[in-house]
Design an enzyme around this catalytic site. Sequence first.
Site, mmCIF file in Angstrom:
data_model
loop_
_atom_site.group_PDB
_atom_site.id
_atom_site.type_symbol
_atom_site.label_atom_id
_atom_site.label_comp_id
_atom_site.label_asym_id
_atom_site.label_seq_id
_atom_site.Cartn_x
_atom_site.Cartn_y
_atom_site.Cartn_z
ATOM 1 N N LYS A 1 11.282 -12.626 -28.972
ATOM 2 C CA LYS A 1 12.009 -13.487 -29.844
ATOM 3 C C LYS A 1 12.855 -11.903 -30.742
ATOM 4 O O LYS A 1 13.956 -11.765 -30.669
ATOM 5 C CB LYS A 1 10.950 -12.592 -31.529
ATOM 6 C CG LYS A 1 9.975 -13.919 -31.471
ATOM 7 C CD LYS A 1 9.333 -13.939 -32.538
ATOM 8 C CE LYS A 1 8.282 -12.871 -32.661
ATOM 9 N NZ LYS A 1 6.824 -13.140 -32.993
ATOM 10 N N SER B 1 5.788 -13.400 -25.930
ATOM 11 C CA SER B 1 6.220 -13.413 -27.843
ATOM 12 C C SER B 1 6.968 -12.897 -27.854
ATOM 13 O O SER B 1 8.268 -12.909 -29.135
ATOM 14 C CB SER B 1 5.252 -13.757 -28.552
ATOM 15 O OG SER B 1 4.772 -13.471 -29.376
ATOM 16 N N ASP C 1 8.302 -19.684 -29.089
ATOM 17 C CA ASP C 1 6.830 -18.906 -29.864
ATOM 18 C C ASP C 1 6.539 -19.062 -31.061
ATOM 19 O O ASP C 1 5.454 -19.014 -30.950
ATOM 20 C CB ASP C 1 7.739 -17.220 -30.307
ATOM 21 C CG ASP C 1 6.426 -16.255 -31.066
ATOM 22 O OD1 ASP C 1 5.195 -16.350 -29.612
ATOM 23 O OD2 ASP C 1 6.482 -15.559 -31.752
ATOM 24 N N ARG D 1 -1.765 -20.434 -29.525
ATOM 25 C CA ARG D 1 -2.947 -19.669 -29.143
ATOM 26 C C ARG D 1 -3.186 -19.280 -30.455
ATOM 27 O O ARG D 1 -5.084 -18.312 -29.896
ATOM 28 C CB ARG D 1 -1.768 -18.293 -28.529
ATOM 29 C CG ARG D 1 -1.299 -18.531 -27.443
ATOM 30 C CD ARG D 1 -0.103 -17.332 -27.698
ATOM 31 N NE ARG D 1 -0.501 -15.879 -27.142
ATOM 32 C CZ ARG D 1 0.533 -15.206 -27.720
ATOM 33 N NH1 ARG D 1 1.663 -15.282 -28.309
ATOM 34 N NH2 ARG D 1 -0.542 -14.384 -27.729
ATOM 35 N N HIS E 1 9.875 -2.156 -33.119
ATOM 36 C CA HIS E 1 8.548 -2.743 -33.537
ATOM 37 C C HIS E 1 8.018 -3.046 -32.836
ATOM 38 O O HIS E 1 7.246 -1.941 -32.092
ATOM 39 C CB HIS E 1 8.821 -4.129 -32.268
ATOM 40 C CG HIS E 1 8.191 -5.282 -33.088
ATOM 41 N ND1 HIS E 1 8.762 -6.188 -33.923
ATOM 42 C CD2 HIS E 1 7.007 -5.962 -32.202
ATOM 43 C CE1 HIS E 1 7.532 -7.776 -33.805
ATOM 44 N NE2 HIS E 1 6.355 -7.361 -33.203
HETATM 45 N N1 URA Z 1 3.066 -10.637 -32.226
HETATM 46 C C1 URA Z 1 3.593 -11.006 -32.534
HETATM 47 O O1 URA Z 1 4.442 -11.449 -32.882
HETATM 48 N N2 URA Z 1 2.951 -11.468 -31.262
HETATM 49 C C2 URA Z 1 2.178 -11.792 -30.294
HETATM 50 O O2 URA Z 1 1.369 -11.862 -29.753
HETATM 51 C C3 URA Z 1 1.075 -10.391 -30.791
HETATM 52 C C4 URA Z 1 1.424 -9.596 -31.809
#
Ligand code: URA
Length: 433
Positions: free
Chosen positions: A187, A183, A161, A168, A82
């Site tokens: 996930k 966040s 999220d 946000r 990721h």
């Molecule tokens: N990617 C995400 O999924 N969340 C964040 O807060 C920043 C980048």
Amino acid sequence: MRMYDIIRKKRDGGLLSDAEIQWFIDGYVKGEIPDYQASALCMAIYFRGMSIEETTALTFAVRDSGDRLDFSGIDGLRVDKHSTGGVGDKTSLVVTPIVASLGVKVAKMSGRGLGHTGGTIDKLEAIPGFRTDIPTAEFEDIVNNVGIAIVGQNATLAPADKLLYALRDVTATVDSLPLIVSSIMGKKLAADDDCIVLDVKTGSGAFMKTVEDSRRLAEAMVEIGKRAGKKMCALITDMDRPLGFAIGNSLEVIEAIETLKDNGPDDLAELCVALATRMLYLAEKGTYQECEAMVRDSIISGKALDTFAKMVYAQGGDGDWILHPEKFPSAKYSYEVKAERDGYIVSVDTEGYGVSSLLLGAGRNTKEDVIDSAAGIMLKAKTGDFVKRGDTLAVMYSEREECFAPASARFLAATRMGDAAPEAMPLILDTVE
Ligand code: URA
């Protein structure tokens, strides 16, 4: 419990308990806590930060706010990768088929573009017919048969999220370390992978602008992943310049294909080899050197490209486009951005390049916007290059000719020229294990 007390405690620098954090997430997902109180708490977290215990509790609460995936139907170790988000970052398209071609399963959930950053799902949707929303049983079958499948994030995965991110995004609280950690890792941990390699971007195109902040972000994510029983590793990589030359969805798919053919830009190839090697190493496929040799062999032998084409066919796309990328249609209009003076490109505001590509139609300005797959930018010069006045800095592509004026103005404003060559910076700045 009262939301007012939780906000005040964090505002005054106090430590929230696990129970308070859980209560907030539950209440927010159920719609019992209004956006104005949730945003006040996000702002208090932005200014006061969170301890690793609080960040862990927030991450686990986000993870548990929806369905947890169960990949027990997939045989063998599953490894994920990721990125924290960048410009021109098409590494997932290259790295995941390499790893899958070497016998490590990749059951990947990816995201769409976010702000100025691109997203793997938007890129894959540039391939005609490619389905990113497939039922779990079919997803598992593809992973078992091809070794890899990449789908979009399911609506029931980490819903906290989804809500918090949208909030946000409009309350200037995206670039907060504990909020980013919870966040991303919320996930990732809701999916059922054994090992996770993180590519934590740093610099003008990243959410974290300094190496120190990016290292703290990487350390927190690695620590929390380990607390959840995952094998973790993070690379901290430069996002003070875009990765490769292509920015925009089909342009990036084509550049990823070239990289899978061992014909890609040096920086992109270097990072892809490093990330794929780390993924194999975490999956215990051999020593670091053996894993790197396997990665290079997978590219040179064509195995990785073949795996990518097989995944595309399996997910309903036309895999022939992967073997013949000249099939991707070009945008209706193109425009050359010229250098306004002689000199070196001293630095670029990578976020500005991302916004410029967005203005051409490669990303969304509102949630409803439809992406123009062929839109984007091909860079002709990058940081450290010397150019003469009138040389082409980049070629822009769009279906709308009127986009070129604002997009090229944004691009030029983001390109800083000077008389002396800048110091060369390494691409991979650090590793957190
Ligand atoms: N990617 C995400 O999924 N969340 C964040 O807060 C920043 C980048």
